[in-house]
Write a protein that holds these residues in place. Structure first.
Motif, PDB file in Angstrom:
ATOM      1  N   UNK A  49       0.572  -1.181  -0.046  1.00  0.00           N
ATOM      2  CA  UNK A  49      -0.029  -0.058   0.052  1.00  0.00           C
ATOM      3  C   UNK A  49       0.858   1.361   0.014  1.00  0.00           C
ATOM      4  N   UNK A  50       0.076   2.316   0.021  1.00  0.00           N
ATOM      5  CA  UNK A  50       0.844   3.613   0.014  1.00  0.00           C
ATOM      6  C   UNK A  50      -0.066   4.749  -0.446  1.00  0.00           C
ATOM      7  N   UNK A  51       0.449   6.107  -0.532  1.00  0.00           N
ATOM      8  CA  UNK A  51      -0.551   7.127  -0.881  1.00  0.00           C
ATOM      9  C   UNK A  51      -0.005   7.996  -1.880  1.00  0.00           C
ATOM     10  N   UNK A  52      -0.567   9.001  -2.538  1.00  0.00           N
ATOM     11  CA  UNK A  52       0.228   9.958  -3.511  1.00  0.00           C
ATOM     12  C   UNK A  52      -0.090  11.298  -2.833  1.00  0.00           C
ATOM     13  N   UNK A  53       0.540  12.159  -3.254  1.00  0.00           N
ATOM     14  CA  UNK A  53       0.370  13.545  -2.871  1.00  0.00           C
ATOM     15  C   UNK A  53      -0.612  14.346  -3.658  1.00  0.00           C
ATOM     16  N   UNK A  54      -0.865  15.368  -3.052  1.00  0.00           N
ATOM     17  CA  UNK A  54      -2.210  15.964  -3.522  1.00  0.00           C
ATOM     18  C   UNK A  54      -1.802  17.036  -4.483  1.00  0.00           C
ATOM     19  N   UNK A  55      -2.702  18.065  -4.927  1.00  0.00           N
ATOM     20  CA  UNK A  55      -2.383  19.104  -5.975  1.00  0.00           C
ATOM     21  C   UNK A  55      -1.357  20.006  -5.497  1.00  0.00           C
ATOM     22  N   UNK A  56      -1.362  20.172  -4.064  1.00  0.00           N
ATOM     23  CA  UNK A  56      -0.274  21.073  -3.595  1.00  0.00           C
ATOM     24  C   UNK A  56       0.824  20.350  -3.039  1.00  0.00           C
ATOM     25  N   UNK A  57       1.229  19.027  -3.397  1.00  0.00           N
ATOM     26  CA  UNK A  57       2.219  18.146  -3.125  1.00  0.00           C
ATOM     27  C   UNK A  57       2.274  17.789  -1.512  1.00  0.00           C
ATOM     28  N   UNK A  58       1.019  18.027  -1.064  1.00  0.00           N
ATOM     29  CA  UNK A  58       0.893  17.593   0.546  1.00  0.00           C
ATOM     30  C   UNK A  58       0.473  15.978   0.529  1.00  0.00           C
ATOM     31  N   UNK A  59       0.680  15.219   1.696  1.00  0.00           N
ATOM     32  CA  UNK A  59       0.304  13.903   1.807  1.00  0.00           C
ATOM     33  C   UNK A  59       0.249  13.622   3.446  1.00  0.00           C
ATOM     34  N   UNK A  60      -0.440  12.805   3.631  1.00  0.00           N
ATOM     35  CA  UNK A  60      -0.607  12.240   4.999  1.00  0.00           C
ATOM     36  C   UNK A  60      -0.706  10.627   5.089  1.00  0.00           C
ATOM     37  N   UNK A  61      -0.024  10.031   5.892  1.00  0.00           N
ATOM     38  CA  UNK A  61       0.025   8.474   5.850  1.00  0.00           C
ATOM     39  C   UNK A  61       0.196   8.049   7.117  1.00  0.00           C
ATOM     40  N   UNK A  62      -0.640   6.954   7.463  1.00  0.00           N
ATOM     41  CA  UNK A  62      -0.792   6.535   8.767  1.00  0.00           C
ATOM     42  C   UNK A  62       0.156   5.110   8.857  1.00  0.00           C
ATOM     43  N   UNK A  63       0.715   5.070   9.962  1.00  0.00           N
ATOM     44  CA  UNK A  63       1.679   3.856  10.152  1.00  0.00           C
ATOM     45  C   UNK A  63       1.729   3.393  11.568  1.00  0.00           C
ATOM     46  N   UNK A  64       2.039   2.176  11.599  1.00  0.00           N
ATOM     47  CA  UNK A  64       1.989   1.227  12.904  1.00  0.00           C
ATOM     48  C   UNK A  64       3.273   2.221  13.736  1.00  0.00           C
ATOM     49  N   UNK A  65       2.885   2.396  14.992  1.00  0.00           N
ATOM     50  CA  UNK A  65       3.633   3.104  15.841  1.00  0.00           C
ATOM     51  C   UNK A  65       4.909   1.965  16.226  1.00  0.00           C
ATOM     52  N   UNK A  66       5.962   2.617  16.692  1.00  0.00           N
ATOM     53  CA  UNK A  66       6.834   1.765  17.388  1.00  0.00           C
ATOM     54  C   UNK A  66       7.864   1.154  16.626  1.00  0.00           C
ATOM     55  N   UNK A  67       7.928   1.527  15.213  1.00  0.00           N
ATOM     56  CA  UNK A  67       8.860   0.640  14.457  1.00  0.00           C
ATOM     57  C   UNK A  67       9.567   1.773  13.609  1.00  0.00           C
ATOM     58  N   UNK A  68      10.726   1.397  13.044  1.00  0.00           N
ATOM     59  CA  UNK A  68      11.469   2.072  12.148  1.00  0.00           C
ATOM     60  C   UNK A  68      10.881   1.734  10.929  1.00  0.00           C
ATOM     61  N   UNK A  69      10.446   2.416   9.960  1.00  0.00           N
ATOM     62  CA  UNK A  69      10.182   2.024   8.730  1.00  0.00           C
ATOM     63  C   UNK A  69      10.769   2.916   7.598  1.00  0.00           C
ATOM     64  N   UNK A  70      10.764   2.476   6.205  1.00  0.00           N
ATOM     65  CA  UNK A  70      11.393   3.199   5.250  1.00  0.00           C
ATOM     66  C   UNK A  70      10.241   3.591   4.123  1.00  0.00           C
ATOM     67  N   UNK A  71      10.284   4.785   3.935  1.00  0.00           N
ATOM     68  CA  UNK A  71       9.231   5.448   2.915  1.00  0.00           C
ATOM     69  C   UNK A  71      10.065   5.762   1.832  1.00  0.00           C
ATOM     70  N   UNK A  72       9.534   5.356   0.593  1.00  0.00           N
ATOM     71  CA  UNK A  72      10.072   5.710  -0.714  1.00  0.00           C
ATOM     72  C   UNK A  72       9.429   6.337  -1.600  1.00  0.00           C
ATOM     73  N   UNK A  73       9.783   7.659  -1.892  1.00  0.00           N
ATOM     74  CA  UNK A  73       9.179   8.855  -2.488  1.00  0.00           C
ATOM     75  C   UNK A  73       9.638   8.642  -4.259  1.00  0.00           C
ATOM     76  N   UNK A  74       8.740   8.597  -4.915  1.00  0.00           N
ATOM     77  CA  UNK A  74       9.145   8.194  -6.475  1.00  0.00           C
ATOM     78  C   UNK A  74       8.128   9.153  -7.184  1.00  0.00           C
ATOM     79  N   UNK A  75       8.681   9.629  -8.485  1.00  0.00           N
ATOM     80  CA  UNK A  75       7.929  10.534  -9.374  1.00  0.00           C
ATOM     81  C   UNK A  75       8.886  10.392 -10.732  1.00  0.00           C
TER      82      UNK A  75
END
Length: 937
Positions: A49-75
Motif C-alpha cells: 500500500x501507499x498514498x499519493x501527494x495532492x495537487x499542492x504536493x501534500x500527503x498524510x500517511x498512517x503507520x504502525x507505531x513503535x517501528x522504524x520504517x522506510x518510505x520511498x518517494x518516487x515520481x
C-alpha cells in the motif's frame, strides 16, 4: 455470562489499544525549483500500500507505531528518495521532502536514493527551499513555527533576518517603515487593515494556523509590484493531517500599568468585546447632516442635551491582561484520494496599557533661539481588544484538483482616556497652566473572504490557479470627546476655566464621530506551462489580477460653544459643565452653552480605485548552475477621489500605467553556495487618507493632520547582489549589497503655526536614494555537549539614504529610513524534554519621524523631528507538559524599557543629545510579562 462480558471488554480494550498505537507522517513534496509535486507515489518498503501527494504536493500517511520504517518517494523523471522514519504513537510528525531531477533526464527513469532520517530531511527541505527560491527571500516553515513559542504572524516575523516589528504588528524591512511593505494572504493581495496608515496588522493571524511564511526582498513579476522593502506572503493551513482541537489561555501585566492607578470612563456594556453597544451613538432625533443644518439653534441644543454627559475619567484599579485562543479541525477521507478538511480558530486578547508621554512644541528663530509654545505631560490609559475568527474549508477532488474557501474576521479596538497637564505660552509670563482630557473608542472591523482553486494537468504539464476575494474594513469612532481647561498664572486669584468660546473648535468641547467603509473586490488567476529545453526544466507563467476598492468616509464633528462668555459656566468641573440644564435657548444673547456641527465638505469624501495587472514570467534553467527568472508586470491604476462631480473642488481623478520589469539571476558555485543578482522596478502609491483634504485635530500630536490631493506615487528602482552560503542543515551565511532609487518619495511634513494651527501634511520631494549592506548569519553552536542545543542568529544592516530636490536645499536622509538595523537571537531547544527558550534583541537606528520646514543648523523655521534609536530585548521560555500535550509559556517583552525620544536640534548634529536637544515627544512603555497555558486535545 460474566466471563463472556469480560472477554468482550478485554477484546475491545486490546482493539482500542492497537488502534491507538499508530502515528501519522505528513508533509509536502517539492522539486529543486520550489514547485509542489502532485501525484508523487509514497510507498512503505516493509508493507503493502501507499498514498499519493495532492495537487499542492501534500500527503498524510498512517503507520504502525513503535517501528522504524522506510518510505520511498518516487515520481516520473525524478530520483526516488528513501527516508527512514521512526513512528511515534498518537503523534503527527512533519516530513517535507525535496526530489531532484533524474541524472539522465529520462521521463521514465526512477533511481533509488539514499536513506536518511525524517528529521534531517525536514530541516534540509526548509534550507533547500530558501536556497532554491527564485529571488532574495527568507522562509519560515510550519515546522519552525510549531517548535517556537510564537503566538501570531507578528511574533513569527520578529525571527526573520532583516525585519523588525513595531507595536507588535507593523513590519519594518531593511529599515523601511510599513508604508513601503506589502502583504499577501494565500497568494492574494491584501489591502491595508488600518484606516489611517498604509500597513497590514500582522497580529491578526494565529501562529498555529500558518503553514508557511515567505518574505521576499526582491521583486518578481508574478507578485504585486507595490512595495520596496519586503513582500510578506502568509499561507494558512488547508487540510489538517488529523482531527485536532487546541486551547490556550493566558494572562499578564505591564510593569508601568500595574504600578500606577488606571483611569477609565463610563462606556458601553460590550466594550470588553471590542465594539460599542450603542451607548455612544447619536440620539435618534439626529437624522442627517443636511437636516441637522436646517434645525433652529434651540433644536440643535436639544440634541446636544440628549447626548451622554461623560467628560471625565475615573480612577480605578490596575487591570491585568487576558488572552484566549481556540482552534480545531477535522479531515474526512473518501475513495479516489478525495478528502475534505475544515479548520476553525478563535482568538481574543485584551491588553491594558498605561503610557507616559510628553508632548512639547517650540518655535525656532535662528540656530540658537528656541521658545517653548507648549510643554505638556500626557498619561494615556488604553484598553485594547483584539478578537477574531478564522475558518477554512478545503475539498480535494483528486491528486490534481482542489478548491478552498478561507475567511478571517477581526475586531481591533482601542478604548482610551488621555489626561493632559502642562503649560501653554499665551504670550504671558509665567505661562498659563493647562489640563485636559480626550476620551475615545476607536473600533476597526476587518473581514477577509477568499475562494480559490488549484488544478494540475500532468499530460499537458500545465498548472492553473484562480482566486476571488472580498474584504471589508469598517473604522468607527463614536463620540470622541475633548475638553481643555486653562489657568492664567499671572493672576494669583484665577482658577481653571474651560476653553469654550463663541467659535466651534475641534480642540475643546468637541464631540467627533467617524465612519469609514472600505470594500475591496479581487479576482485573478495564472497558468504555468513546464517544458524541456537545454536538457533542463523550463517554465513560462502568465496571469491577471483585477481589484476594485470602494471607500466611503464620513465624519461628523460637533462642538459646544458659548454665544456670549460666561465665566460661571466655564469654571464648572468636567463632570458638571455640560449637564442638560446648562444649555440655553439658542438665542445669540444667551450666556449658556450651545451645540452645533462644524460645517464644510472636507469632512466627507468617497474614493474608488481600480487596479488591472497582468504579468508574464519566464523561469529559465540554462545549465545546472545558472538560473534566470525574468519578466514584466503591467499595472494600470485608476483612482477617483473626493467626489464624483467634476465641478466639486474635492474631485480628483488620475490614471497611471506602470511597467514593472524584474530580473533575478542565480548562479550556483557549488551545492552549498549561491550568487544572486536582481534588478526591478516597483511602485508605492499614496494611501487614500494621505490624499484626502479631510482635516482632523490629533490630540496626541497636538496638531491637525491633513491630506494632500496632489500627492504622486513613488517609483522605486531596486538592485541587489547577494552571496549565500548554506554550510549545513539549519545554518546560513549571507552577505549582500542593495541600492534603491526613489522617484518622488512620499513624506509627512510638519508645518508650524500659532494658536494650535500646526499641521501635518504630505509631500513629494523630487528624489531619494538608499543603499546599504546587510549580513545574515545563523549558526548552530554544536561545538560540544554544553552548547549543542543552542542556535545563534543575527542580521546586521547599514543603510545610507539621501533626499534631493532642486527647489529645496535638502541634505538629509529619507523620512522613515533608519541608518542601521540590528537583529540578534539566541535560541535554546531541547526537543526531547519539550523545552525551548529564546532571547531576541532588536535595535533600529535613528530616523526622521516627521520632516520639518527647514534644515537644522540655519535660520530654520522648524527642524526635522527625529526618532531616537531604542534597544528592545525580549525573552520567551516554553515547557511542554502532560505528555507534551500541554504547554506553559512565559514571556517578557521590552525588558530594558528604554524611553523613546522624538527630538529636534539646531546644531546640525542629528544624534540625540539629551542635555541639549529639544523633545517634541517622549514615550515610556514599560515591560510586559505574560503567562500562557495551552493544551492539545
Amino acid at each position: 455470562m460474566l466471563r463472556r462480558l469480560l472477554s468482550v471488554i478485554i477484546l475491545l480494550s486490546l482493539s482500542f489499544f492497537a488502534m491507538a498505537q499508530r502515528g501519522k507522517i505528513s508533509g509536502k513534496v517539492s522539486n529543486n525549483r520550489n514547485e509542489a509535486l502532485p501525484g508523487v507515489s509514497i510507498k512503505i518498503l516493509e508493507a503493502a500500500g501507499g498514498v499519493q501527494t495532492g495537487v499542492d504536493g501534500t500527503y498524510v500517511i498512517s503507520l504502525e507505531a513503535g517501528k522504524k520504517l522506510q518510505l520511498v518517494f518516487s515520481f516520473v523523471g525524478y530520483e526516488a528518495k528513501t527516508i527512514e522514519v521512526e513512528v511515534k504513537p498518537n503523534e503527527d510528525q512533519n516530513l517535507d521532502v525535496l526530489l531532484e531531477l533524474a541524472n539522465n533526464k529520462s521521463t521514465d527513469v526512477v533511481v533509488k536514493g539514499q536513506a536518511r532520517t525524517g528529521r534531517q530531511e525536514t530541516v534540509s527541505a526548509l534550507i533547500q527551499y530558501q536556497k532554491n527560491t527564485n529571488t532574495v527571500a527568507s522562509v519560515v516553515s510550519a515546522e519552525a513555527i510549531r517548535r517556537s513559542p510564537d503566538r501570531n504572524s507578528g511574533d513569527v516575523l520578529k525571527r526573520v533576518p532583516g525585519t523588525s516589528v513595531q507595536e507588535g504588528k507593523y513590519l519594518v524591512v531593511r529599515g523601511l517603515a510599513d508604508r513601503y511593505n506589502q502583504a499577501m494572504l494565500n497568494g492574494i493581495l491584501l489591502p491595508s487593515t488600518e484606516a489611517d496608515r498604509k500597513t497590514f496588522s500582522f497580529d491578526l493571524i494565529p501562529a498555529n494556523m500558518i503553514d508557511n511564511m515567505i518574505i521576499n526582498k526582491a521583486f518578481v513579476p508574478e507578485h504585486p509590484g507595490e512595495w520596496a522593502g519586503g513582500l510578506v506572503q502568509v499561507n494558512t493551513r488547508d487540510i489538517p493531517t488529523k482531527n485536532f482541537f487546541s486551547l490556550q489561555i493566558g494572562t499578564g501585566f505591564n510593569t508601568q500599568t500595574i504600578a500606577n492607578d488606571f483611569y477609565t470612563y463610563k462606556g458601553g456594556k460590550t466594550d470588553w468585546l471590542g465594539f460599542d453597544d450603542g451607548s455612544r451613538s447619536l440620539p435618534s432625533s439626529y437624522t442627517t447632516k443636511n437636516q441637522f443644518a436646517l434645525l433652529t439653534p434651540a433644536e440643535k441644543n436639544e440634541i446636544g442635551k440628549q447626548m451622554e454627559n461623560v467628560w471625565s475619567a475615573e480612577k480605578g484599579g490596575s487591570p491585568i491582561n487576558a488572552s484566549f485562543q481556540a482552534s480545531g479541525g477535522f479531515v474526512k477521507k473518501f475513495s479516489g484520494n478525495r478528502q475534505l478538511g475544515v479548520i476553525i480558530g478563535l482568538t481574543y486578547n485584551k491588553t491594558n496599557r498605561y503610557t507616559k508621554l510628553t508632548n512639547n512644541g517650540y518655535s525656532f528663530s535662528g540656530s540658537n533661539t528656541v521658545t517653548p509654545d507648549f510643554l505638556y505631560n500626557d498619561d494615556k490609559y488604553a484598553q485594547d481588544v483584539l478578537a477574531g475568527a478564522l475558518g477554512t474549508i478545503t475539498y480535494q477532488f483528486n491528486s490534481n484538483n482542489k478548491i478552498s474557501y478561507k475567511t478571517i474576521f477581526n475586531i481591533n479596538t482601542s478604548d482610551y482616556a488621555t489626561l493632559r497637564s502642562g503649560l501653554l505660552n499665551n504670550g504671558r509670563s509665567p505661562f498659563d497652566s493647562l489640563r485636559g482630557t480626550e476620551l475615545a473608542l476607536k473600533q476597526n472591523m476587518f473581514w477577509n473572504n477568499q475562494l480559490s482553486g488549484e488544478h494540475n494537468f500532468p499530460s499537458a504539464q500545465i498548472k492553473a490557479r484562480w482566486y476571488g476575494s472580498f474584504n471589508v474594513l469598517d473604522a468607527y469612532v463614536p463620540d470622541q470627546r475633548r475638553l481643555l481647561y486653562l489657568k492664567d498664572n499671572t493672576n494669583a486669584n484665577s482658577a481653571f476655566a474651560a476653553q469654550i468660546t463663541n467659535t466651534l473648535s475641534q480642540q475643546s468641547g468637541n464631540r467627533f464621530y467617524q465612519f469609514l467603509n472600505d470594500y475591496v473586490y479581487t479576482a485573478g488567476g495564472d497558468l504555468t506551462k513546464t517544458f524541456n529545453l537545454f536538457n533542463q526544466k523550463q517554465s513560462i507563467k502568465g496571469g491577471y489580477l483585477f481589484q476594485v476598492r470602494d471607500r466611503l468616509f464620513d465624519s461628523k464633528p460637533f462642538s459646544v460653544y458659548l454665544p456670549r462668555d460666561n465665566a460661571q459656566y466655564r469654571s464648572l468641573p468636567s463632570s458638571q459643565i455640560f449637564a442638560a440644564g446648562n444649555f440655553g435657548d439658542g438665542s445669540t444673547a444667551s450666556t449658556q452653552f450651545a451645540f452645533d456641527a462644524i460645517g464644510g465638505n472636507i469632512y466627507r469624501y468617497l474614493a474608488n480605485n481600480i487596479l488591472n495587472a497582468g504579468f508574464i514570467q519566464f523561469d529559465n534553467q540554462f545549465t545546472s548552475k545558472f538560473r534566470l527568472v525574468w519578466g514584466l508586470r503591467v499595472e494600470n491604476f485608476d483612482q477617483l477621489l473626493g467626489s464624483v462631480k467634476q465641478w466639486d473642488p474635492r474631485h480628483s481623478h488620475t490614471e497611471v500605467t506602470d511597467y514593472l520589469p524584474g530580473i533575478n539571476a542565480t548562479y550556483k558555485l557549488n551545492a552549498k553556495t549561491n550568487i544572486r543578482v536582481s534588478a526591478s522596478q516597483t511602485v508605492v502609491r499614496p494611501e487614500l487618507r494621505e490624499l484626502a483634504t479631510f482635516q482632523f485635530f490629533d490630540f496626541d500630536l497636538n496638531a491637525t493632520v491633513q491630506g494632500s490631493p496632489g500627492l504622486k506615487r513613488t517609483k522605486i528602482t531596486n538592485a541587489d547582489v547577494r552571496y549565500e552560503l548554506y554550510p549545513k542543515a539549519g545554518e546560513v551565511f549571507n552577505i549582500g549589497v542593495f541600492y534603491k532609487y526613489f522617484d518622488k518619495p512620499i513624506e509627512q511634513t510638519f508645518n508650524l503655526g500659532g494658536g494650535g494651527s500646526s499641521t501635518f501634511n504630505y509631500s513629494n520631494p523630487e528624489k531619494a536614494t538608499a543603499y546599504g549592506i546587510e549580513l545574515e548569519y545563523r549558526k548552530k553552536l554544536d561545538f560540544n555537549e554544553v552548547t549543542k542545543n543552542f542556535t545563534f542568529l543575527t542580521n546586521l544592516s547599514y543603510i545610507k539614504s539621501k533626499v534631493a530636490d532642486s527647489k529645496l536645499a535638502l541634505d538629509r536622509p529619507l523620512q522613515g529610513q533608519s541608518n542601521y538595523l540590528v537583529n540578534a537571537g539566541l535560541l535554546y531547544d531541547l526537543e526531547s524534554a519539550g523545552f525551548n527558550a529564546t532571547f531576541l534583541y532588536n535595535q533600529v537606528g535613528e530616523r526622521i519621524a516627521f520632516v520639518g520646514t527647514g534644515s537644522a543648523g540655519g535660520s530654520s523655521d522648524f527642524p526635522d523631528i527625529w526618532e531616537s534609536s531604542r534597544p528592545v530585548l525580549d525573552f520567551q521560555v516554553t515547557q511542554k507538559i502532560m505528555q507534551k500535550k500541554g504547554e506553559i509559556r512565559l514571556g517578557v517583552s521590552d525588558i530594558l524599557n528604554k524611553k523613546l525620544y522624538f527630538y529636534q536640534n539646531t546644531d546640525g548634529n542629528t544624534k540625540l543629545n539629551k542635555g541639549v536637544d529639544t523633545y517634541r515627544f517622549t514615550r515610556q512603555f514599560g515591560t510586559t510579562f505574560s503567562l500562557t497555558f495551552g493544551y492539545n486535545f
